[in-house]
Motif scaffolding. Structure first.
Motif, PDB file in Angstrom:
ATOM      1  N   PHE A 196       0.705  -1.228  -0.003  1.00  0.00           N
ATOM      2  CA  PHE A 196      -0.059   0.107  -0.046  1.00  0.00           C
ATOM      3  C   PHE A 196       0.906   1.288  -0.203  1.00  0.00           C
ATOM      4  CE2 PHE A 196      -2.854  -3.199   1.423  1.00  0.00           C
ATOM      5  CZ  PHE A 196      -4.038  -3.113   0.740  1.00  0.00           C
ATOM      6  N   VAL A 197       2.029   1.221   0.608  1.00  0.00           N
ATOM      7  CA  VAL A 197       2.927   2.546   0.704  1.00  0.00           C
ATOM      8  C   VAL A 197       3.493   2.694  -0.893  1.00  0.00           C
ATOM      9  CG1 VAL A 197       5.369   3.137   1.119  1.00  0.00           C
ATOM     10  CG2 VAL A 197       4.011   2.033   2.679  1.00  0.00           C
ATOM     11  N   GLY A 198       3.802   1.492  -1.699  1.00  0.00           N
ATOM     12  CA  GLY A 198       4.028   1.784  -3.143  1.00  0.00           C
ATOM     13  C   GLY A 198       2.932   2.115  -3.833  1.00  0.00           C
ATOM     14  N   SER A 199       1.633   1.875  -3.398  1.00  0.00           N
ATOM     15  CA  SER A 199       0.411   1.965  -4.148  1.00  0.00           C
ATOM     16  C   SER A 199       0.199   3.682  -4.285  1.00  0.00           C
ATOM     17  CB  SER A 199      -0.723   1.347  -3.571  1.00  0.00           C
ATOM     18  OG  SER A 199      -0.574   0.084  -3.950  1.00  0.00           O
ATOM     19  N   MET A 200       0.696   4.091  -3.130  1.00  0.00           N
ATOM     20  CA  MET A 200       0.361   5.694  -2.946  1.00  0.00           C
ATOM     21  C   MET A 200       1.070   6.442  -4.303  1.00  0.00           C
ATOM     22  SD  MET A 200      -1.923   6.554  -1.063  1.00  0.00           S
ATOM     23  CE  MET A 200      -1.568   8.455  -1.147  1.00  0.00           C
ATOM     24  N   VAL A 201       2.368   5.872  -4.684  1.00  0.00           N
ATOM     25  CA  VAL A 201       3.292   6.561  -5.738  1.00  0.00           C
ATOM     26  C   VAL A 201       2.484   6.036  -6.859  1.00  0.00           C
ATOM     27  CG1 VAL A 201       5.545   6.761  -6.859  1.00  0.00           C
ATOM     28  CG2 VAL A 201       5.193   6.428  -4.375  1.00  0.00           C
ATOM     29  N   GLY A 202       2.154   4.821  -7.138  1.00  0.00           N
ATOM     30  CA  GLY A 202       1.557   4.343  -8.449  1.00  0.00           C
ATOM     31  C   GLY A 202       0.225   4.980  -8.901  1.00  0.00           C
ATOM     32  N   LEU A 203      -0.318   5.750  -7.896  1.00  0.00           N
ATOM     33  CA  LEU A 203      -1.779   6.493  -8.075  1.00  0.00           C
ATOM     34  C   LEU A 203      -1.509   7.602  -8.892  1.00  0.00           C
ATOM     35  CD1 LEU A 203      -4.658   6.357  -6.911  1.00  0.00           C
ATOM     36  CD2 LEU A 203      -3.680   8.306  -5.138  1.00  0.00           C
ATOM     37  N   GLU A 204      -0.234   8.250  -9.042  1.00  0.00           N
ATOM     38  CA  GLU A 204       0.089   9.201  -9.799  1.00  0.00           C
ATOM     39  C   GLU A 204       0.693   9.096 -10.967  1.00  0.00           C
ATOM     40  OE1 GLU A 204       2.090  12.373  -7.782  1.00  0.00           O
ATOM     41  OE2 GLU A 204       0.360  13.218  -6.724  1.00  0.00           O
ATOM     42  N   ARG A 205       1.301   8.012 -11.236  1.00  0.00           N
ATOM     43  CA  ARG A 205       2.462   7.660 -12.360  1.00  0.00           C
ATOM     44  C   ARG A 205       1.617   7.879 -13.799  1.00  0.00           C
ATOM     45  NH1 ARG A 205       7.902   5.551 -12.048  1.00  0.00           N
ATOM     46  NH2 ARG A 205       8.354   6.050  -9.890  1.00  0.00           N
ATOM     47  N   THR A 206       0.307   7.266 -13.794  1.00  0.00           N
ATOM     48  CA  THR A 206      -0.142   7.274 -15.200  1.00  0.00           C
ATOM     49  C   THR A 206      -1.125   8.475 -15.203  1.00  0.00           C
ATOM     50  OG1 THR A 206      -0.526   4.756 -14.900  1.00  0.00           O
ATOM     51  CG2 THR A 206      -1.989   5.802 -16.597  1.00  0.00           C
ATOM     52  N   VAL A 207      -1.766   8.928 -14.214  1.00  0.00           N
ATOM     53  CA  VAL A 207      -2.776  10.138 -14.367  1.00  0.00           C
ATOM     54  C   VAL A 207      -2.125  11.260 -14.146  1.00  0.00           C
ATOM     55  CG1 VAL A 207      -5.056  10.882 -13.408  1.00  0.00           C
ATOM     56  CG2 VAL A 207      -4.521   8.330 -13.313  1.00  0.00           C
ATOM     57  N   LEU A 208      -1.082  11.820 -13.708  1.00  0.00           N
ATOM     58  CA  LEU A 208      -0.626  12.797 -13.510  1.00  0.00           C
ATOM     59  C   LEU A 208      -0.351  13.666 -14.739  1.00  0.00           C
ATOM     60  CD1 LEU A 208       0.172  15.354 -11.439  1.00  0.00           C
ATOM     61  CD2 LEU A 208       2.088  14.529 -11.142  1.00  0.00           C
ATOM     62  N   PRO A 209       0.532  13.055 -15.660  1.00  0.00           N
ATOM     63  CA  PRO A 209       0.712  13.710 -16.876  1.00  0.00           C
ATOM     64  C   PRO A 209      -0.533  14.280 -17.766  1.00  0.00           C
ATOM     65  CG  PRO A 209       2.065  11.908 -16.766  1.00  0.00           C
ATOM     66  CD  PRO A 209       1.002  11.754 -15.379  1.00  0.00           C
ATOM     67  N   ILE A 210      -1.435  13.347 -17.844  1.00  0.00           N
ATOM     68  CA  ILE A 210      -2.729  13.601 -18.433  1.00  0.00           C
ATOM     69  C   ILE A 210      -3.545  14.695 -17.924  1.00  0.00           C
ATOM     70  CG2 ILE A 210      -5.000  12.535 -19.148  1.00  0.00           C
ATOM     71  CD1 ILE A 210      -2.284  11.248 -20.484  1.00  0.00           C
ATOM     72  N   LEU A 211      -3.568  14.716 -16.400  1.00  0.00           N
ATOM     73  CA  LEU A 211      -4.156  15.744 -15.813  1.00  0.00           C
ATOM     74  C   LEU A 211      -3.568  16.998 -16.092  1.00  0.00           C
ATOM     75  CD1 LEU A 211      -6.385  16.350 -13.666  1.00  0.00           C
ATOM     76  CD2 LEU A 211      -4.569  16.176 -11.990  1.00  0.00           C
ATOM     77  N   ALA A 212      -2.179  17.041 -16.170  1.00  0.00           N
ATOM     78  CA  ALA A 212      -1.370  18.077 -16.464  1.00  0.00           C
ATOM     79  C   ALA A 212      -1.619  18.854 -17.565  1.00  0.00           C
ATOM     80  CB  ALA A 212       0.171  18.048 -16.292  1.00  0.00           C
ATOM     81  N   LYS A 213      -1.650  17.934 -18.690  1.00  0.00           N
ATOM     82  CA  LYS A 213      -2.001  18.578 -20.137  1.00  0.00           C
ATOM     83  C   LYS A 213      -3.499  18.948 -19.968  1.00  0.00           C
ATOM     84  CE  LYS A 213      -1.383  16.820 -24.846  1.00  0.00           C
ATOM     85  NZ  LYS A 213      -1.016  15.612 -25.492  1.00  0.00           N
ATOM     86  N   GLU A 214      -4.175  18.106 -19.726  1.00  0.00           N
ATOM     87  CA  GLU A 214      -5.599  18.368 -20.223  1.00  0.00           C
ATOM     88  C   GLU A 214      -6.338  19.523 -19.421  1.00  0.00           C
ATOM     89  OE1 GLU A 214      -7.757  14.846 -19.911  1.00  0.00           O
ATOM     90  OE2 GLU A 214      -6.975  13.912 -22.030  1.00  0.00           O
TER      91      GLU A 214
END
Length: 400
Positions: free
Chosen positions: A23-41
Motif C-alpha cells: 500500500f505504501v508503493g501504491s500511493m506513488v503508483g496512483l500518480e504515475r499514469t494519471v498526473l501527466p494527462i491531468l497536467a496536459k488536459e
C-alpha cells in the motif's frame, strides 16, 4: 521486550509489514499514469514538464525526509513515524482532487515525498529489525518487491479508472482506500527495535553518522554513491526515455512495452536478488548490477530495433534489481542497530536525491546538446561510479 530474531520466528509481523509496503508503493503508483494527462488536459502543462517537476519535487522532499526519518526512528521508534506518514499521505489525493492551480499539485507531490520518506523507510527498518544477520537481503528484497508491485498495480488501476471515467476525481478516490487500509494494518503491527553489541557506549550523534555514511567509511560512502547513481539514471530514464523513443520507429504500444519492462523487471527480480546477496555476498552482486545498468543504457542509446531495446530495458531492470536491495542490506551489515536507521536514512537521502539530480542534469544536457548526449552523459557517470566501487567496495556479508 527482547524477542527472538528471525523471519520465521516473527512471520506474522513480517507478512503484515510486506502487506503494508504494498500500500505504501501504491500511493506513488496512483500518480504515475494519471498526473501527466491531468497536467496536459486540465492545467495546460506539457507532460514532460509535469514529469520533470514531479521528479524534482518528489525526489528532493523524499530524500530530505529519509535523512530526518532515520534519525527520528532511532530516537522515537518506527511505528509512530509509520502512522504519521500515513496521515500525511491522506492529504495527497485530497489536494489533487480539489486543486485549482498547478502549484497545489506540486504541493501534493511534496507531501507525497514526505509521506514516502516516512512510510517506506519505516517498513524496511522494521523488517531489518526482525531479520537475522543472514536474512537482511531477503528482508529488503521482499520489502522493495512489495512496494513496486503495489506501485505497478495501482498505476494500471488508476489508468483504467481514468479511461473509464475521467482524470479527476475518480482515480484519486482510490488513494483514500489505500490510506485507510495502510493505517489499519500499521496500527496492528508491533515495533521490535533491537539493540545489539556492535557498538558499545552511547549512541553516536546524527552528525557523526552522516559524515561516516557519506564520506568516511569506504563501504558506506561508496554504497551511498552507487545508490545516488542508480536513481540518477532512473530520473534520466523517467524524464527522457519517452522523448528518446518518440524519435524512433517504434509504435506507441512497442514504446510503452519497452519503457514499462524496465521498472517491472526491477520490481520482480528483487525477489531473487535480495536472497542471493545473503548467500553469495553483497560486493559482486552490486558491481554486476552497476555493470548491467551501464550495458543496458548503452544498448538503448545505440540500439536500432524493437527487440534490442526490449532486451536493453530488461537488462536495465535486472541491473537495478541487483543493487537496490543489496545496497540496503550492505548498509545494515556495517551499521550497529543503535544507529542503523540513521545510517540507512543518510543512504536513502543520497539515493533519492539522485532523482532530482538526474532530472535536472538530464534536462540541462538534453536542452543544450540533445537527448542522446544526455543519455551518454549518464553512461559516463555510471562508468565513473563503477571504477570507484571496484577500488573502494569490500564484502560486508561475513555470515554468508
Amino acid at each position: 521486550m527482547n524477542i527472538e530474531k528471525g523471519i520465521r520466528q516473527n512471520l506474522v509481523t513480517f507478512i503484515l509489514l510486506v502487506c503494508i509496503n504494498v500500500f505504501v508503493g501504491s500511493m506513488v503508483g496512483l500518480e504515475r499514469t494519471v498526473l501527466p494527462i491531468l497536467a496536459k488536459e486540465e492545467f495546460g502543462i506539457a507532460s514532460v514538464t509535469a514529469t520533470l517537476s514531479f521528479i524534482v519535487s518528489f525526489g528532493v522532499t523524499k530524500a530530505l525526509m529519509n535523512l530526518l526519518a532515520g534519525h527520528l526512528a532511532d530516537r522515537f521508534g518506527r511505528k509512530s513515524l509509520l502512522i504519521v506518514g500515513w496521515f500525511i499521505a491522506g492529504c495527497v489525493p485530497l489536494l489533487i482532487i480539489f486543486a485549482q492551480s498547478w502549484w497545489i499539485i506540486i504541493a501534493a507531490n511534496v507531501l507525497l515525498g514526505l509521506s514516502q520518506g516516512l512510510t517506506w523507510s519505516m517498513t524496511v527498518n522494521m523488517k531489518i529489525d526482525l531479520a537475522k544477520d543472514n536474512q537482511k537481503g531477503i528482508a529488503v528484497g521482499l520489502n522493495e518487491f512489495a512496494g513496486y508491485v503495489g506501485l505497478s498495480l495501482t498505476a494500471l488501476l488508476s489508468g483504467y479508472v481514468m479511461t473509464r471515467y475521467s482524470a479527476r476525481p475518480e482515480p484519486f478516490l482510490i488513494g483514500f482506500f489505500i490510506v485507510f487500509v495502510g493505517l489499519i494494518l500499521s496500527a496492528m503491527v508491533k515495533d521490535h527495535q533491537h539493540k545489539d553489541n556492535k557498538t558499545k557506549g552511547s549512541t553516536p550523534t546524527f552528525r557523526s553518522v552522516f559524515v561516516k555514511t557519506s564520506f568516511q567509511d569506504s563501504n558506506l560512502s561508496t554504497t551511498s554513491l552507487i545508490g545516488l547513481t542508480t536513481n540518477f539514471k532512473d530520473g534520466v530514464a523517467w524524464g527522457l526515455f519517452p522523448l528518446f523513443f518518440a524519435t524512433t520507429s517504434l509504435s506507441g504500444s512497442q514504446m510503452s512495452l519497452v519503457i514499462a519492462l524496465y521498472p517491472a523487471s526491477w520490481g520482480i527480480f528483487q525477489l531473487v536478488t535480495g536472497p542471493l546477496s545473503d548467500k553469495w555476498g553483497r560486493k559482486w552482486l552490486i558491481l554486476s548490477g552497476v555493470m548491467l545498468q551501464l550495458i543496458g543504457l548503452l544498448t538503448i542509446l545505440f540500439g536500432t530495433m524493437f527487440y534490442t531495446w526490449l532486451m536493453a530495458s530488461l537488462l536495465l531492470g535486472i541491473g537495478t534489481a541487483l543493487v537496490y536491495p543489496t545496497l540496503i542490506a550492505s548498509i545494515s551489515d556495517v551499521a550497529s542497530s543503535s544507529w542503523r536507521a540513521t545510517s540507512l536514512g543518510v543512504y536513502r537521502f543520497w539515493r533519492d536525491s539522485g532523482y532530482a539530480f538526474g532530472a535536472l542534469a538530464g534536462g540541462v544536457v538534453a536542452d543544450q546538446f540533445g537527448i542522446e548526449n544526455a543519455l551518454l552523459f549518464t553512461v559516463c557517470f555510471i562508468g565513473l561510479t563503477l571504477l570507484i566501487a571496484l577500488f573502494r567496495l569490500t564484502e560486508t556479508n561475513t555470515k554468508k
